[in-house]
Design an enzyme around this catalytic site. Structure first.
Site, short mmCIF file in Angstrom:
data_model
loop_
_atom_site.label_atom_id
_atom_site.label_comp_id
_atom_site.label_asym_id
_atom_site.label_seq_id
_atom_site.Cartn_x
_atom_site.Cartn_y
_atom_site.Cartn_z
N VAL A 114 31.49 86.84 -34.97
CA VAL A 114 32.37 85.76 -34.53
C VAL A 114 32.73 84.87 -35.71
CG1 VAL A 114 32.52 83.72 -33.05
CG2 VAL A 114 31.47 85.83 -32.19
N VAL B 140 17.11 88.56 -27.79
CA VAL B 140 16.36 88.44 -26.54
C VAL B 140 17.07 87.47 -25.59
CG1 VAL B 140 14.15 87.79 -25.53
CG2 VAL B 140 14.21 88.92 -27.77
N GLY C 211 6.96 61.04 -32.53
CA GLY C 211 5.89 60.90 -33.53
C GLY C 211 6.38 61.27 -34.92
N GLY D 55 19.91 82.52 -32.16
CA GLY D 55 18.57 82.27 -32.69
C GLY D 55 18.21 80.79 -32.64
N HIS E 185 -4.47 105.01 -8.05
CA HIS E 185 -3.28 105.75 -7.65
C HIS E 185 -2.80 105.23 -6.31
CE1 HIS E 185 -0.49 109.03 -7.09
NE2 HIS E 185 -0.95 109.16 -5.86
N GLU F 204 27.88 91.01 -31.07
CA GLU F 204 26.71 91.04 -31.96
C GLU F 204 27.17 91.47 -33.36
OE1 GLU F 204 23.24 90.39 -32.13
OE2 GLU F 204 23.74 91.03 -34.16
N LYS G 226 13.30 82.77 -16.57
CA LYS G 226 12.73 83.78 -15.67
C LYS G 226 13.04 83.45 -14.21
CE LYS G 226 12.14 85.14 -19.01
NZ LYS G 226 12.22 84.68 -20.40
N ALA H 58 23.19 89.50 -29.45
CA ALA H 58 22.53 90.42 -28.52
C ALA H 58 21.04 90.44 -28.78
CB ALA H 58 23.12 91.83 -28.65
P1 FAD Z 1 8.46 73.74 -28.04
O1 FAD Z 1 8.23 74.42 -26.76
O2 FAD Z 1 9.85 73.70 -28.59
O3 FAD Z 1 7.90 72.27 -27.85
C1 FAD Z 1 8.00 71.30 -28.83
C2 FAD Z 1 7.89 69.95 -28.18
O4 FAD Z 1 7.76 68.97 -29.18
C3 FAD Z 1 9.12 69.57 -27.37
O5 FAD Z 1 8.72 69.17 -26.09
C4 FAD Z 1 9.75 68.44 -28.16
O6 FAD Z 1 10.37 67.46 -27.33
C5 FAD Z 1 8.53 67.84 -28.83
N1 FAD Z 1 8.83 67.11 -30.06
C6 FAD Z 1 9.58 67.52 -31.12
N2 FAD Z 1 9.57 66.59 -32.11
C7 FAD Z 1 8.79 65.59 -31.65
C8 FAD Z 1 8.38 64.35 -32.21
N3 FAD Z 1 8.74 63.99 -33.44
N4 FAD Z 1 7.61 63.54 -31.45
C9 FAD Z 1 7.23 63.90 -30.20
N5 FAD Z 1 7.57 65.06 -29.63
C10 FAD Z 1 8.33 65.90 -30.35
N6 FAD Z 1 8.99 82.72 -25.38
C11 FAD Z 1 8.16 83.58 -24.77
O7 FAD Z 1 7.06 83.80 -25.25
N7 FAD Z 1 8.53 84.22 -23.62
C12 FAD Z 1 9.74 84.03 -23.04
O8 FAD Z 1 10.05 84.62 -22.01
C13 FAD Z 1 10.63 83.12 -23.66
N8 FAD Z 1 11.84 82.88 -23.12
C14 FAD Z 1 12.66 81.95 -23.70
C15 FAD Z 1 13.90 81.71 -23.11
C16 FAD Z 1 14.75 80.77 -23.66
C17 FAD Z 1 16.10 80.51 -23.01
C18 FAD Z 1 14.35 80.05 -24.82
C19 FAD Z 1 15.25 78.99 -25.41
C20 FAD Z 1 13.12 80.29 -25.41
C21 FAD Z 1 12.27 81.24 -24.86
N9 FAD Z 1 11.02 81.54 -25.42
C22 FAD Z 1 10.20 82.46 -24.84
C23 FAD Z 1 10.56 80.86 -26.65
C24 FAD Z 1 9.57 79.75 -26.30
O9 FAD Z 1 10.19 78.84 -25.43
C25 FAD Z 1 9.11 79.07 -27.57
O10 FAD Z 1 8.56 80.04 -28.44
C26 FAD Z 1 8.04 78.02 -27.28
O11 FAD Z 1 8.49 77.05 -26.37
C27 FAD Z 1 7.59 77.35 -28.58
O12 FAD Z 1 6.56 76.48 -28.31
P2 FAD Z 1 6.24 75.22 -29.23
O13 FAD Z 1 5.13 74.50 -28.53
O14 FAD Z 1 6.06 75.65 -30.62
O15 FAD Z 1 7.56 74.33 -29.21
P1 AMP Z 2 17.80 86.35 -31.90
O1 AMP Z 2 17.50 85.74 -33.23
O2 AMP Z 2 16.90 87.46 -31.48
O3 AMP Z 2 17.95 85.31 -30.81
O4 AMP Z 2 19.24 87.04 -32.04
C1 AMP Z 2 20.40 86.36 -32.44
C2 AMP Z 2 21.46 87.40 -32.75
O5 AMP Z 2 22.71 86.75 -33.00
C3 AMP Z 2 21.16 88.24 -34.00
O6 AMP Z 2 21.10 89.59 -33.63
C4 AMP Z 2 22.34 87.94 -34.94
O7 AMP Z 2 22.74 89.10 -35.64
C5 AMP Z 2 23.44 87.48 -33.98
N1 AMP Z 2 24.46 86.64 -34.63
C6 AMP Z 2 24.27 85.60 -35.48
N2 AMP Z 2 25.47 85.05 -35.88
C7 AMP Z 2 26.45 85.77 -35.27
C8 AMP Z 2 27.91 85.71 -35.25
N3 AMP Z 2 28.60 84.81 -35.96
N4 AMP Z 2 28.58 86.62 -34.48
C9 AMP Z 2 27.91 87.55 -33.75
N5 AMP Z 2 26.55 87.65 -33.73
C10 AMP Z 2 25.83 86.79 -34.47
#
Ligand code: FAD
Ligand code: AMP
Length: 482
Positions: free
Chosen positions: A245, A191, A122, A281, A454, A211, A58, A189
C-alpha cells in the site's frame, strides 16, 4: 509527599499484572500503575490483551464462527433454524461485557493479593523512583527497591493510510464497527489482519487483504501455511500477496469510502473499500515513560534492552512483555512477569524462549511450537515427520470439522520432538499437549506410548507421533525423512 514500596510495576497488561500479583504473593509490598481509562473514564486493568486485544478479538471470532455454523453447518447436522441474522451492536455489547468481567477480575485479584492499583501515568525518574501523574494532573513520587516496566505496545501506523478510527481504523477500531462493512480492506496478512478480516468476512463483508510480502505467513511451516492459504481463500478472504500500500484517500460525504493505492507485480493498482483496517504490526510504547538521565537503554526500534532474565541496563530495573525483544504475545509477557517476581525473591526462575507457542485464531486455528521443517533444513538437522489429517479423525468427522492436519517433527537420531505444527479444530489447545511433552524433552515415542481417550481430536496428535516413527494406525505410513 512520596509513598514507599518494594516493587512498582508500570502497566497492568498481562506482563504487568502477572508480575505484580506474583511479587505480592511472594511478600513484596507492591504497586501497579495503570493509565488506561474505559469508555466511562474509569481505570481498567488488563492492558491491550483484555481491553482491545486477545479477549475482545476472540469474543468476535467466536460470535462470527457461530453465525457461520448457524448458516452453513447446522443444516448438515439436520438442525433447521430458519433465516439467520446478525445484530452487530448486540455482538459488540456482548464482547464489551466479556471485557468488563475480565478487567474487573484483575481489579479483584489485585485486592485479594494486596497489590495497590494506582491510577495514572508512571515515569521512571530514578532507578528507585517512579513519578505518577494522575488524570487530574496531580503528581506523586513512589520510592521503591525494584521497578518492573510493562508498558506494552501500540499499533504501528503507516503514512500511506493514516488512522482516523472511522473509515481507516487500527485493530482497536476494527473491534467496534457498528455494522458489517460491504467492502473491507485490510493492510497486512499477519495474525491480527487474518483474525479481524475473518470476523467481518464471516458476517458478510467482502474482504480483501493487501500484503506487501510475496510469501503468505512466512513464520509458519510451509506445508501448514499452504493449507491455511487454501482454506482461508475458500472461506472468501481475498489475500493479495506482493501488494504494498502506497497511499489512500478518504471520500467526502456522510457515507465515506476509502480508495487505496497499492503496487503489485503488475504496477500501480487501486481499490475502494467502505472501511480499511491497518494491521501492519505493533511497536513498543515508551512515550514519556523513561527519564533519559536514568540510563535505561533502548534499541534502534525502541524496545527496552534486556537480557534473558529481563534485567535492563540499570540494576534493579526490569522490563517485560511487548516492550522487550521476542514475540509480542500475552503468554510470553506473563511468563516474563512471573520470572522477574520470582527472581526478586531469589528463586531460580527462567523462561524457555525456545518453546513459546504461537496461534492464529482463524477457523480452523493455526498453531505451532518449536522448529519448522524449513528451519531444521537450514540448521542441517536430520528429522522425521509424522502428519495426520483430521479427515481421518473420527471425532473431527463426528463434529463435521475435519479440515487440516497435525504435523509432528522429531529428531531422526534421538526421536526428541523438535516441533509441532497444527492447522485444524482446537489447534491451540491440542498444541499445548505437544508443548508439554517438549518442555519435558519428550520423544515422539513418548507421545506414541501415551494412552489417548477415544474419540478425541487429541488422537490426531497421537497418530502424528506414531506416524513420525512409521506406525500410525489410521493412515498409510509413508514415513517422510529429511
Ligand atoms: P499491554 O497489554 O499493552 O499492557 C500495557 C499496559 O501498560 C496498558 O494497559 C497501558 O495502558 C499501560 N501503560 C503504558 N504506559 C504506561 C505508563 N507510563 N503508566 C501507566 N500505565 C502505562 N496475544 C496473544 O498471546 N494471543 C492473542 O490471541 C492475541 N490477540 C491479539 C489481538 C489483537 C487485536 C491485538 C491488538 C493483540 C493481540 N495479542 C495477542 C497481543 C497481546 O495483546 C499483547 O502481546 C499483550 O497484551 C502484551 O502485554 P503487555 O503486558 O506487555 O502490554
Ligand atoms: P504482523 O507484524 O504479523 O502483524 O504483520 C503485519 C504485516 O503487514 C506484515 O506481513 C507486513 O509485511 C505487512 N505490511 C506492512 N506494511 C505494509 C504495506 N504498506 N502494505 C501492505 N502490507 C504491509
Amino acid at each position: 509527599m512520596s509513598k514507599e514500596f518494594e516493587v512498582v510495576v508500570i502497566g497492568s497488561g498481562p506482563a504487568g499484572y502477572h508480575a505484580a500479583i506474583r511479587a505480592a504473593q511472594l511478600g513484596f509490598k507492591t504497586a501497579c500503575i495503570e493509565k488506561w481509562l474505559n469508555k466511562d473514564d474509569k481505570t481498567v486493568y488488563g492492558g491491550t490483551c483484555l481491553n482491545v486485544g486477545c479477549i475482545p478479538s476472540k469474543a468476535l471470532l467466536d460470535t462470527s464462527h457461530k453465525y457461520v455454523e448457524a448458516q452453513h453447518d447446522f443444516e448438515t447436522h439436520g438442525i433447521k433454524v430458519g433465516k439467520v441474522g446478525i445484530d452487530v451492536p448486540a455482538m459488540i455489547q456482548r464482547k464489551d461485557n466479556v471485557v468488563k468481567q475480565l478487567t474487573g477480575g484483575v481489579a479483584g485479584l489485585f485486592t485479594a493479593n494486596k497489590v495497590e492499583g494506582i491510577s495514572g501515568t508512571g515515569k521512571v525518574i530514578a532507578k528507585d523512583k517512579v513519578l505518577v501523574t494522575g488524570h487530574d494532573g496531580k503528581q506523586e513520587e513512589l520510592l521503591t527497591k525494584y521497578i518492573i516496566i510493562a508498558a506494552g505496545s501500540v499499533p504501528i501506523d503507516i503514512p500511506p493510510a493514516p488512522v482516523d478510527q472511522d473509515t481507516i481504523v487500527d485493530s482497536t477500531g476494527a473491534l467496534e464497527f457498528q455494522a458489517v462493512p460491504k467492502r473491507l480492506g485490510v493492510i497486512g496478512a499477519g495474525v491480527i489482519g487474518l483474525e479481524l478480516g475473518s470476523v467481518w468476512s464471516r458476517l458478510g463483508a467482502e474482504v480483501v487483504i493487501l500484503e506487501a510480502l510475496d510469501e503468505f505467513l512466512p513464520m509458519v511451516d510451509r506445508q501448514i501455511a499452504k493449507e491455511a492459504s487454501k482454506i482461508l481463500t475458500a472461506q472468501g478472504l481475498e489475500i493479495k500477496l506482493g501488494a504494498r500500500v502506497t497511499g489512500s484517500k478518504v471520500g467526502k460525504g456522510a457515507k465515506k469510502s476509502v480508495t487505496v493505492e497499492y503496487t503489485d507485480k503488475n504496477g500501480e493498482q487501486k481499490a475502494t473499500f467502505d472501511k480499511l483496517i491497518v494491521a501492519v504490526g505493533r511497536k513498543p510504547y515508551t512515550v514519556d515513560l523513561l527519564d533519559p538521565a536514568v540510563g535505561i537503554e533502548q534499541d534502534e526500534r525502541g524496545f527496552i534492552k534486556v537480557n534473558d532474565y529481563c534485567e535492563t541496563s540499570v540494576p534493579n530495573v526490569y522490563a517485560v512483555g511487548d516492550l522487550v525483544r521476542g514475540p509480542m504475545l500475552a503468554h510470553k509477557g506473563m511468563e516474563e512477569g512471573i520470572m522477574v517476581a520470582e527472581r526478586l525473591a531469589e528463586q531460580k526462575a527462567q523462561v524457555n524462549y525456545a518453546l513459546v507457542p504461537s496461534v492464529i485464531y482463524t477457523h480452523p486455528e493455526i498453531a505451532w511450537v518449536g522448529k519448522n521443517e524449513e528451519q531444521l533444513k537450514e540448521e542441517g538437522v536430520d528429522y522425521n515427520v509424522g502428519v495426520f489429517p483430521f479427515v481421518a479423525s473420527g471425532r473431527a468427522l463426528a463434529a463435521n470439522d475435519a479440515e487440516g492436519m497435525v504435523k509432528l517433527i522429531a529428531d531422526a537420531r534421538t526421536d526428541r520432538i523438535l516441533g509441532c505444527h497444527i492447522i485444524g479444530p482446537s489447534a491451540a489447545d491440542l498444541l499445548q499437549q505437544a508443548a508439554i511433552a517438549m518442555e519435558f524433552s519428550g520423544s515422539a515415542e513418548d507421545l506414541g506410548i501415551t494412552m489417548f481417550s477415544h474419540p478425541t481430536l487429541s488422537e490426531a496428535l497421537h497418530e502424528a507421533a506414531l506416524a513420525a516413527n512409521g506406525h500410525a494406525i489410521h493412515i498409510g505410513n509413508r514415513r517422510r525423512k529429511k
